[in-house]
Write a protein that holds these residues in place. Sequence first.
Motif, short mmCIF file in Angstrom:
data_model
loop_
_atom_site.label_atom_id
_atom_site.label_comp_id
_atom_site.label_asym_id
_atom_site.label_seq_id
_atom_site.Cartn_x
_atom_site.Cartn_y
_atom_site.Cartn_z
N LEU A 13 51.62 113.66 67.76
CA LEU A 13 51.71 114.84 68.63
C LEU A 13 51.78 116.13 67.83
CD1 LEU A 13 54.12 113.58 71.42
CD2 LEU A 13 51.68 114.05 71.62
N TYR A 14 52.53 116.12 66.74
CA TYR A 14 52.65 117.30 65.88
C TYR A 14 51.29 117.65 65.28
CZ TYR A 14 54.55 120.39 62.31
OH TYR A 14 54.83 121.46 61.52
N PHE A 15 50.58 116.62 64.81
CA PHE A 15 49.25 116.85 64.23
C PHE A 15 48.28 117.39 65.27
CE2 PHE A 15 44.96 115.22 63.35
CZ PHE A 15 44.73 115.87 62.15
N LEU A 16 48.28 116.80 66.48
CA LEU A 16 47.40 117.28 67.54
C LEU A 16 47.72 118.70 67.96
CD1 LEU A 16 47.02 114.13 69.78
CD2 LEU A 16 45.31 115.15 68.28
N MET A 17 49.01 119.08 67.90
CA MET A 17 49.40 120.44 68.24
C MET A 17 48.71 121.43 67.31
SD MET A 17 53.13 122.24 68.24
CE MET A 17 53.22 122.24 66.47
N TRP A 18 48.60 121.08 66.03
CA TRP A 18 47.97 121.98 65.07
C TRP A 18 46.45 122.02 65.24
CZ3 TRP A 18 50.26 125.67 62.58
CH2 TRP A 18 51.64 125.58 62.39
N ILE A 19 45.89 121.11 65.98
CA ILE A 19 44.45 121.13 66.26
C ILE A 19 44.19 121.77 67.62
CG2 ILE A 19 42.45 119.66 66.67
CD1 ILE A 19 43.08 118.87 63.99
N ILE A 20 44.92 121.37 68.64
CA ILE A 20 44.65 121.78 70.01
C ILE A 20 45.05 123.24 70.26
CG2 ILE A 20 45.28 121.37 72.42
CD1 ILE A 20 45.31 118.39 71.74
N VAL A 21 46.20 123.65 69.77
CA VAL A 21 46.67 125.03 70.02
C VAL A 21 45.69 126.06 69.45
CG1 VAL A 21 48.50 126.69 69.53
CG2 VAL A 21 49.08 124.39 70.32
N PRO A 22 45.24 125.94 68.19
CA PRO A 22 44.25 126.92 67.70
C PRO A 22 42.94 126.88 68.49
CG PRO A 22 45.25 125.81 65.85
CD PRO A 22 45.72 125.10 67.09
N LEU A 23 42.52 125.69 68.92
CA LEU A 23 41.30 125.61 69.72
C LEU A 23 41.46 126.32 71.06
CD1 LEU A 23 40.08 121.97 69.06
CD2 LEU A 23 39.08 124.10 68.25
N ILE A 24 42.61 126.21 71.67
CA ILE A 24 42.87 126.92 72.94
C ILE A 24 42.86 128.42 72.71
CG2 ILE A 24 44.63 127.37 74.69
CD1 ILE A 24 45.34 124.38 74.51
N ILE A 25 43.48 128.86 71.61
CA ILE A 25 43.51 130.30 71.30
C ILE A 25 42.09 130.82 71.05
CG2 ILE A 25 44.24 131.98 69.57
CD1 ILE A 25 46.85 130.34 69.34
N LEU A 26 41.28 130.06 70.32
CA LEU A 26 39.90 130.47 70.07
C LEU A 26 39.10 130.53 71.37
CD1 LEU A 26 39.06 128.52 66.81
CD2 LEU A 26 39.22 130.98 67.09
#
Length: 84
Positions: A13-26
């Motif tokens: 979950l921590y790893f996915l947070m670092w992938i998904i959150v920047p993608l949402i921001i972009l």
Amino acid sequence: MSGSGIAAAVGILYFLMWIIVPLIILLLGWLVYDKRYKAKPPGRENQPQNGFLPTPEVFIDPKDGLRYRVYYNPYTGERDYVRE
């Protein structure tokens, strides 16, 4: 679930947070991006858009040193900057 299984799930979950959150921001940035300053089509750089009226406002852009006149659309409130 054992302690190592919980730790693995939290790690994923921590790893996915670092992938998904920047993608949402972009994605949000792309959707909300201010598109007012898009380049004009070739041959239309020195012409105002239809419905725009000239204003007395003229300025020299410090970036390129060129003179620009401001045009205003009274119906939408938009402004257009045309190189003179």
